[in-house]
Each structure stands twice: as structure tokens, then as C-alpha cells.
Design a protein around this motif. Structure first.
Motif, PDB file in Angstrom:
ATOM      1  N   GLY A   1      -0.302 -22.281   3.608  1.00  0.00           N
ATOM      2  CA  GLY A   1      -0.428 -23.918   3.464  1.00  0.00           C
ATOM      3  C   GLY A   1      -1.601 -24.305   2.670  1.00  0.00           C
ATOM      4  N   SER A   2      -2.425 -23.192   2.808  1.00  0.00           N
ATOM      5  CA  SER A   2      -3.879 -23.530   2.259  1.00  0.00           C
ATOM      6  C   SER A   2      -3.945 -24.132   0.840  1.00  0.00           C
ATOM      7  N   GLU A   3      -4.798 -25.129   0.311  1.00  0.00           N
ATOM      8  CA  GLU A   3      -4.608 -25.591  -1.013  1.00  0.00           C
ATOM      9  C   GLU A   3      -5.763 -25.207  -1.680  1.00  0.00           C
TER      10      GLU A   3
ATOM     11  N   THR B   1       3.712 -27.590   3.656  1.00  0.00           N
ATOM     12  CA  THR B   1       3.027 -28.537   2.903  1.00  0.00           C
ATOM     13  C   THR B   1       4.142 -29.527   2.312  1.00  0.00           C
ATOM     14  N   SER B   2       3.622 -30.631   1.849  1.00  0.00           N
ATOM     15  CA  SER B   2       4.497 -31.871   1.314  1.00  0.00           C
ATOM     16  C   SER B   2       4.270 -31.846  -0.175  1.00  0.00           C
TER      17      SER B   2
ATOM     18  N   ARG C   1     -12.766 -33.738  -6.800  1.00  0.00           N
ATOM     19  CA  ARG C   1     -13.104 -34.516  -5.504  1.00  0.00           C
ATOM     20  C   ARG C   1     -12.026 -35.183  -5.066  1.00  0.00           C
ATOM     21  N   ARG C   2     -11.597 -36.086  -5.888  1.00  0.00           N
ATOM     22  CA  ARG C   2     -10.208 -37.148  -5.390  1.00  0.00           C
ATOM     23  C   ARG C   2      -9.202 -36.030  -4.787  1.00  0.00           C
ATOM     24  N   ARG C   3      -8.897 -34.949  -5.016  1.00  0.00           N
ATOM     25  CA  ARG C   3      -7.821 -33.925  -4.885  1.00  0.00           C
ATOM     26  C   ARG C   3      -7.987 -33.260  -3.507  1.00  0.00           C
ATOM     27  N   ILE C   4      -9.375 -33.551  -2.946  1.00  0.00           N
ATOM     28  CA  ILE C   4      -9.607 -32.381  -1.848  1.00  0.00           C
ATOM     29  C   ILE C   4      -9.063 -33.388  -0.534  1.00  0.00           C
ATOM     30  N   THR C   5      -8.473 -32.638   0.210  1.00  0.00           N
ATOM     31  CA  THR C   5      -7.743 -32.886   1.535  1.00  0.00           C
ATOM     32  C   THR C   5      -8.255 -31.947   2.703  1.00  0.00           C
ATOM     33  N   SER C   6      -7.845 -32.305   3.862  1.00  0.00           N
ATOM     34  CA  SER C   6      -8.222 -31.161   5.091  1.00  0.00           C
ATOM     35  C   SER C   6      -7.687 -29.854   4.830  1.00  0.00           C
ATOM     36  N   LYS C   7      -6.525 -29.700   3.811  1.00  0.00           N
ATOM     37  CA  LYS C   7      -6.136 -28.389   3.746  1.00  0.00           C
ATOM     38  C   LYS C   7      -6.728 -27.488   2.523  1.00  0.00           C
ATOM     39  N   THR C   8      -7.683 -28.231   1.967  1.00  0.00           N
ATOM     40  CA  THR C   8      -8.366 -27.658   0.681  1.00  0.00           C
ATOM     41  C   THR C   8      -9.380 -26.647   1.060  1.00  0.00           C
ATOM     42  N   LYS C   9      -9.133 -25.430   0.625  1.00  0.00           N
ATOM     43  CA  LYS C   9     -10.078 -24.243   1.035  1.00  0.00           C
ATOM     44  C   LYS C   9     -10.745 -23.696   0.061  1.00  0.00           C
ATOM     45  N   ALA C  10     -10.330 -23.870  -1.294  1.00  0.00           N
ATOM     46  CA  ALA C  10     -10.866 -23.058  -2.358  1.00  0.00           C
ATOM     47  C   ALA C  10     -10.763 -23.877  -3.746  1.00  0.00           C
TER      48      ALA C  10
ATOM     49  N   ASN D   1     -17.320 -27.104   1.710  1.00  0.00           N
ATOM     50  CA  ASN D   1     -17.216 -25.842   2.116  1.00  0.00           C
ATOM     51  C   ASN D   1     -16.146 -25.068   1.631  1.00  0.00           C
ATOM     52  N   LEU D   2     -16.017 -25.054   0.099  1.00  0.00           N
ATOM     53  CA  LEU D   2     -14.896 -24.606  -0.309  1.00  0.00           C
ATOM     54  C   LEU D   2     -15.319 -22.919  -0.946  1.00  0.00           C
ATOM     55  N   PHE D   3     -14.448 -21.978  -0.733  1.00  0.00           N
ATOM     56  CA  PHE D   3     -14.663 -20.916  -1.713  1.00  0.00           C
ATOM     57  C   PHE D   3     -14.546 -21.114  -3.103  1.00  0.00           C
TER      58      PHE D   3
END
Length: 412
Positions: free
Chosen positions: A89-91, A363-364, A131-140, A164-166
């Protein structure tokens, strides 16, 4: 109207009359390595002299300590995503103007591709939309350097650090490209390159994923080798990993190609720059050229223009057809549509007709609702001009002439 100004489409003389030389990409260097390879006792990649030589050549330009030679650029990107070990589910945010290879690994690792829009004239990720697309699930963040034009790495890396994204750099189309004098691929956590048939350098198909990351690096190779540890000879895998290994015959050709990388890239840069300079001098109305920062090196895998139909009495496709009739090599658009518009995404048909992540409530995401207006507009009005070392100055100059001739004919 003179015969020279009459479109070839209408019976006039072609603008591009120079004969394109036959360009054979492989020669004595590749043959020498392949000949040596035949005498080897093994063609396996571990400790293989061809893979070792290929990595040595690679590191002359890209000083990355840990590297896994693999079967394709797609494989390299999958290995990179797998190595991050992100929870389901990571984005991962990336560009909608890219090859499917950029997102296949995300989906197989049960991650969610999130598409951010592009800048209108670099065709690379727009940092503001990222930047606008970042959510709490964004990891990379996967940065695609399209067509050899470096992305805005200062801005994108700043966003990544802030959240703090890869960062994975997709350098498949950007061999030899530099950002502020430094090769692309040396900015993020992982860098991926392609030896596909149609890239700057090729062994038919192949790739490399590499890193200097102290935590990701030591175990990187396992993610493309069934999770076997070739250092300790441990074949008791601790995680699920595919087999994406490169073989020695591929590596032999790739090593020879990398030995000529500087010369090959120099030809792309020289020809692409000549084309852009010629078009700048012509200043055709309604033909927008790619933005190239003078501090960077665009390695011109191809050159992408944009066509403003309001300035002409024809469609983009009509304009390209006239260019082709003039003898120019031109293609309407680039990929058929943004990646999220492909049927596989519109139908969420990722695994046996469905998407387990959505079914499990992880994910939704609904790709039928994704919209990147700049990317969609660019594909609707873009014109691609291939750049290869087989071009000559004469062909490039005549291509510029052809563009001017067609533009003058159809000017509104």
C-alpha cells in the motif's frame, strides 16, 4: 510557388536528400569480448570476467560501490523498489510519461504508483505537483530523466528530503546526461540504467541497478538473484526475490559499449544541440523547443518538440506526415497516452483481472480519476525527432530546413 517551396507531399522536392549512412552499433570491441567469453569455463555472472569488466567500465562514469547487473532496465527498477522493502500500500510518485517498466516493479511489490504532472517543456516531473501528491502513505519518489534531459534535481531532492522519501533515479534514457556537471543517477538512493536495444548503449537487453547507500547496498544483489547471498554462498533465502541475473554474453557486449560511452554520448549531444540551435535560429512560430538548462548536459536520446495548432492550418499529425514526406524522421507524440490511461490501469487489471491491494482496503487509488493535464497536452501536441549517431550534420541541417518548409506552408 517554386518547386523547392512546394511540399514533397504535393510533388515538390524533398528537403532531406542526404543519404543516411548505415550505422552498425557493434564492432571489433564487442567481437573481441565475445571471443574471449567463448573460452571461459563459465558464463555465469558471479565472478564472471565480462560482468566484472562491465561494472568497471560503468564505474568510470558512475562511481557507485554496490551494483547488480541484470536482465533489463525494467528488472533494475523492480530490484530497486524491492530493495526498499516498503509495506503493502506504500505510494511511490513518478511521471506518467515513461515506459511501463518504471511501474511494473511497484505493482509487483504491492506498492501504488502515484502519477504527478510534468513541466511543460522539460517533460520531467513538476516538483510543485509532486509536493501536492504526497500523502501519509508516500514512501518514495521515482525520478524519470526523460529523453536524456535531466530533471530538476535540486527541487525534487529537496522535496524528498523534506518528506523523508527514498529516491530512485530512472536513467534508462539518460546515459551521459549531467545535472550541474554531475552525472544523473548520483543524486538519489538508487540509480537504474538500461541496455535495451534502443538506448544509447545496448546489449540487446540488460540493465544495472546501483547505489552508494550504506544500508541498501550490501544486500542489493540479492533482490535480483532469488535472494541468494553470493558472498557467503548462503542459498537459504530470507525473502522472496525474482531471478533477474545478467549473463556473461550480455555483459561482454555491454562492457564494450560502455568502453565507447563517451564517444557515443558526444555524438548524441553534438547532433541534438545542432538541431536545437538550428531551430532556435529559425524561430518558428508555434514550435516550442525543449528547455535545456545551460548548466546541464542533455544527452538527446531523442528531441521532443511541441506543436501549437492555433498557429497553423493543419493538425499535428498532418504536420508530421508532411515532415516525413520531406524525408525527415519524425513521430507524432511519444507514448500512446499517459501510463495511467493504459487499459491495465483503467481496469485495475494487475493480478488476474483485479487489484488485491484495493480489495484488501490498502489503497483507494482509482486511476480512472487521475488527471495530469500537462502530460496529456504534451502527448497530444508533441513531435519526436530521433537522435542517433547515424545522423550527419547534413541530415540534421536538412531536417531543420524541412521543419521550416512545412511550417511556412501551413502557417496560419
Amino acid at each position: 510557388m517554386s518547386e523547392s517551396s512546394t511540399l514533397a507531399l504535393h510533388g515538390g522536392q524533398k528537403a532531406v536528400t542526404a543519404v543516411r549512412p548505415v550505422h552498425h552499433r557493434w564492432g571489433a570491441e564487442e567481437l573481441a569480448r565475445l571471443t574471449a567469453m567463448v573460452d571461459q569455463p563459465s558464463l555465469f555472472y558471479v565472478n564472471g570476467p565480462q560482468c566484472s569488466a562491465m561494472l568497471d567500465e560503468f564505474r568510470r562514469t558512475y562511481p557507485l560501490q554496490y551494483a547488480m547487473p541484470c536482465s533489463s532496465g525494467t528488472a533494475a527498477l523492480h530490484i530497486a523498489v524491492a530493495a526498499l522493502q516498503l509495506p503493502p500500500g506504500s505510494e511511490i510518485i513518478t511521471s506518467p510519461i515513461t515506459d511501463m517498466g518504471s511501474v511494473i516493479g511497484m505493482l509487483y511489490q504491492q506498492c501504488v504508483p502515484v502519477f504527478a504532472d510534468i513541466q511543460p517543456h522539460t517533460y520531467n516531473l513538476d516538483p510543485a505537483d509532486v509536493r501536492r501528491r504526497i500523502t501519509s502513505k508516500t514512501k518514495a519518489l521515482m525520478i524519470v530523466h526523460l529523453a536524456g534531459n535531466p530533471s530538476d534535481l535540486d527541487a525534487l531532492m529537496a522535496v524528498a528530503r523534506e518528506h523523508n522519501l527514498f529516491v530512485i533515479e530512472d536513467c534508462a534514457q539518460s546515459w551521459g546526461a549531467t545535472y550541474r556537471g554531475k552525472p544523473v543517477g548520483l543524486f538519489g538512493d538508487l540509480a537504474c540504467y538500461s541496455f535495451n536495444e534502443y538506448k544509447h548503449v545496448s546489449c540487446g537487453d540488460g540493465g544495472i541497478v546501483a547505489t552508494n547507500h550504506p544500508k541498501l547496498g550490501p544486500g542489493l544483489a540479492k533482490w535480483g538473484d532469488k535472494h541468494y547471498d553470493r558472498v557467503t554462498h548462503n542459498r537459504n533465502p530470507e525473502a522472496l526475490s525474482p531471478n533477474y541475473r545478467m549473463s556473461e554474453p550480455q555483459a561482454a557486449v555491454a562492457a564494450a559499449q560502455l568502453g565507447k560511452l563517451e564517444t557515443i554520448i558526444a555524438a548524441h549531444v553534438r547532433l541534438g544541440t545542432r538541431l536545437l540551435n538550428g531551430l532556435r535560429q529559425m524561430a518558428l512560430p508555434g514550435i516550442a523547443l525543449p528547455d535545456v538548462d545551460p548548466r546541464d548536459t542533455h544527452s538527446f536520446w531523442f528531441c521532443l518538440l511541441r506543436f501549437d495548432a492555433t498557429k497553423y492550418r493543419c493538425t499535428r499529425d498532418d504536420f508530421v506526415a508532411a515532415l516525413v514526406a520531406e524525408g525527415a524522421t519524425a513521430v507524432a507524440g511519444y507514448i500512446p497516452k499517459p501510463v495511467y490511461r493504459y487499459p491495465v490501469f483503467q481496469n485495475h487489471n494487475f493480478f488476474a483481472g483485479g487489484w488485491p491491494l484495493r480489495d484488501a482496503g490498502l489503497t483507494s487509488m482509482d486511476y480512472r480519476r487521475v488527471h495530469c493535464p500537462v502530460a496529456e497536452a504534451m502527448l497530444a501536441d508533441g513531435i519526436s525527432l530521433p537522435i542517433t549517431p547515424s545522423l550527419t550534420n547534413e541530415i540534421v541541417d536538412q531536417t531543420v530546413t524541412a521543419l521550416g518548409k512545412v511550417a511556412r506552408h501551413y502557417a496560419a
